[in-house]
Design a protein around this motif. Sequence first.
Motif, short mmCIF file in Angstrom:
data_model
loop_
_atom_site.label_atom_id
_atom_site.label_comp_id
_atom_site.label_asym_id
_atom_site.label_seq_id
_atom_site.Cartn_x
_atom_site.Cartn_y
_atom_site.Cartn_z
N LEU A 1 0.87 -1.18 0.00
CA LEU A 1 0.00 0.00 0.00
C LEU A 1 0.90 1.22 0.00
O LEU A 1 1.98 1.21 0.59
N LEU A 2 0.46 2.28 -0.68
CA LEU A 2 1.17 3.56 -0.55
C LEU A 2 0.18 4.70 -0.72
O LEU A 2 -0.88 4.55 -1.33
N ASP A 3 0.54 5.85 -0.13
CA ASP A 3 -0.26 7.07 -0.22
C ASP A 3 0.45 8.08 -1.11
O ASP A 3 1.67 8.28 -0.99
N MET A 4 -0.31 8.74 -1.97
CA MET A 4 0.25 9.79 -2.82
C MET A 4 0.20 11.16 -2.15
O MET A 4 0.82 12.12 -2.63
N GLY A 5 -0.54 11.28 -1.07
CA GLY A 5 -0.63 12.54 -0.35
C GLY A 5 -0.76 12.31 1.13
O GLY A 5 -0.85 11.18 1.61
N PRO B 1 -5.41 8.24 7.73
CA PRO B 1 -6.75 8.80 7.52
C PRO B 1 -7.40 8.24 6.27
O PRO B 1 -6.72 7.69 5.39
N ALA B 2 -8.69 8.37 6.18
CA ALA B 2 -9.42 7.92 4.99
C ALA B 2 -9.05 8.78 3.80
O ALA B 2 -8.81 9.97 3.92
N MET B 3 -8.98 8.16 2.64
CA MET B 3 -8.81 8.88 1.38
C MET B 3 -9.27 7.99 0.23
O MET B 3 -9.58 6.81 0.43
N ASP C 1 -15.12 4.35 8.57
CA ASP C 1 -15.01 5.60 7.81
C ASP C 1 -13.92 5.54 6.73
O ASP C 1 -13.68 6.53 6.03
N GLY C 2 -13.24 4.37 6.58
CA GLY C 2 -12.21 4.23 5.57
C GLY C 2 -10.81 4.52 6.05
O GLY C 2 -9.83 4.30 5.32
N SER C 3 -10.67 5.02 7.27
CA SER C 3 -9.33 5.16 7.85
C SER C 3 -8.84 3.78 8.26
O SER C 3 -9.62 2.82 8.33
#
Length: 435
Positions: A116-120, A381-383, A408-410
């Motif tokens: 998994l990775l986050d772009m922001g 956090p959710a995104m 909530d998706g978090s």
Amino acid sequence: MRLEIGKFKVKDIVFGGETSYADGILTVDREDALKVVREDKYITDAELEIVHPGDMVRLCPIKDSVEFRCKVEGGEGAYPGVTSPLGQAGMGRTNVLDGVSLLAVGKHWGGFQDGLLDMGGEYQHYTIWGDMPNLVLVADTSEAEERHEQQKKNHAIRWGALRLAEHIAQCVRDMEPEETDVYELPPLAARDEKTKALPGVVYVLQPQTQMEALGYNTLVYGWDGNRMLPTLMHPNELLDGCLVSGSFMPSSSKISTYEFSTNPMIKKLYEQHGRTINFLGVILSTLNPKMEEKARCVQIAGQIAVAIGAQAAVVAEEGYGNPDVDYTAMLVELERLGIKTVGISDESTGRDGASQPLVSMNPATDALVTTGNVSQFYKMPAMKVIGELEALARDGNSGGWEGCINPDGSCVMENNGMFCANHISGYSRRSCSDF
């Protein structure tokens, strides 16, 4: 052996009517690109997305990252023995789209080797991909027998990404590069006396090769790494696509195909060649499941290092846990042979950082570089999600567990599951602090 990497500096990726590159913009014909992916009968569904640094987007489950590259002269293809006939890598010219990557993401099914990775957000900079535009292949397959297995080969999606990256890069095949990096390392006996007088340094790379079953391990010219003994290789071969990442090991401890072919440690050793060191080459070693295999591998690698006159070595381990035994044994053996060593790996010190960092420890291993703690705990956090976040909890991702995703998706997770985040190739920005 002389290799030229012709670079085209990409600032952004967009979709358009024809795949092309101009003025820093890579334009991708979406339908044409998807045709290449769908050539595999096991691909049942495929889409393409584009993500940018700062986008509040989470990708999961990620299978691999690939650089856009094509062979222009001096070889058979970008990934010889895998997407093209077997041929010699490391010479001639390869053109690459620099500063971007292709990320392969499953639509649904993951496993402990997927990430998994986050772009922001807070975790954007925990991986190199958070700081570059990425084309994202999101695909599903009919490899149904793997869907409920924790360990998956992910063959169709991974090979689809390799083919697609090479196909898109053909748009710069006949163009003059904006910048060219030259990697030339003469045979050991042909080096000048000034260079020979410098300390001889070898890079010992231990890619993930522990699975005795075929189809999971790092590939070397298309050959399963588990079937190999340590081998002396020219560093140009690695920079020219001879290694393809496997589908094994918790995600944060993996080395992606992108990193194998852009390896910053090899580039740093090249920079110092003829100045402060005599870069002798790469000993491509193995990681093994059985103690006798570990001992045999270390013994052979050690004798190769002695034979080429190594006085120092950088040893990099892909993975942790059982592979720590191979890693520590390699460091100890090289030190025993009078070769000064520096080790690069991540560690598993628990969420509080208080546990023993490596499974195997030895006083001789007194120069270690950590690239991160696999057990570090994240509250995310959710995104927006590309792929399926539930794969983190449901499918055995090594960083997640049942209940780690909130309504909530978090979510919460361990670093284990963040895609190649510890960047053992040398990209890692992490360090260990004493306080």
